[in-house]
Design an enzyme around this catalytic site. Structure first.
Site, mmCIF file in Angstrom:
data_model
loop_
_atom_site.group_PDB
_atom_site.id
_atom_site.type_symbol
_atom_site.label_atom_id
_atom_site.label_comp_id
_atom_site.label_asym_id
_atom_site.label_seq_id
_atom_site.Cartn_x
_atom_site.Cartn_y
_atom_site.Cartn_z
ATOM 1 N N CYS A 33 33.227 -34.727 119.574
ATOM 2 C CA CYS A 33 32.413 -35.124 118.414
ATOM 3 C C CYS A 33 31.167 -35.891 118.851
ATOM 4 C CB CYS A 33 33.275 -35.971 117.484
ATOM 5 S SG CYS A 33 32.381 -36.805 116.175
ATOM 6 N N CYS A 36 30.504 -39.160 116.932
ATOM 7 C CA CYS A 36 31.454 -40.215 117.330
ATOM 8 C C CYS A 36 30.877 -41.050 118.472
ATOM 9 C CB CYS A 36 32.786 -39.617 117.754
ATOM 10 S SG CYS A 36 33.677 -38.796 116.423
#
Length: 114
Positions: A33, A36
């Site tokens: 991700c 993230c």
């Protein structure tokens, strides 16, 4: 992440989050991700700033499927705020450091004044 953020998995979720005495911010993330990676330093800043009032935990969704399901995580990054064994607020998607700080401060004030 430093020692301010506690890395947990499914097996630790009940003890570290649901049974915690103080409010808990649970940060769900994934290695794949991109957003993230942008949010992680902000989560660390929250842990450093509010460590005396808030426990911050980090869960990798691919290794914590049960906790992600319990918290109804549909996308990452995801944040869940817990108080008294209940999830009281959630946020999914990227968030700036200032937005995250404001969000956490608002939740802490709300829980401390109730």
């Amino acid at each position: 992440m430093s020692n301010n953020v506690i890395v947990i998995q499914d097996s630790d979720f009940e003890t570290e989050v649901l049974s915690a005495e103080q409010p808990v911010l649970a940060y769900f993330w994934a290695t794949w991700c991109g957003p993230c990676k942008l949010v992680a330093p902000s989560v660390e800043a929250v842990a450093q700033t509010y460590g005396d009032r808030l426990k911050v935990v980090k869960l990798e969704v691919d290794k914590s499927l049960n906790a992600a399901k319990t918290c109804k995580v549909e996308g990452v990054p995801a944040l869940r705020f817990f108080k008294n064994q209940q999830m009281i607020e959630s946020h999914e998607g990227a968030i700036t450091k200032q937005q995250l700080m404001d969000w956490v401060e608002q939740k802490l004030e709300k829980t401390e004044n109730s």
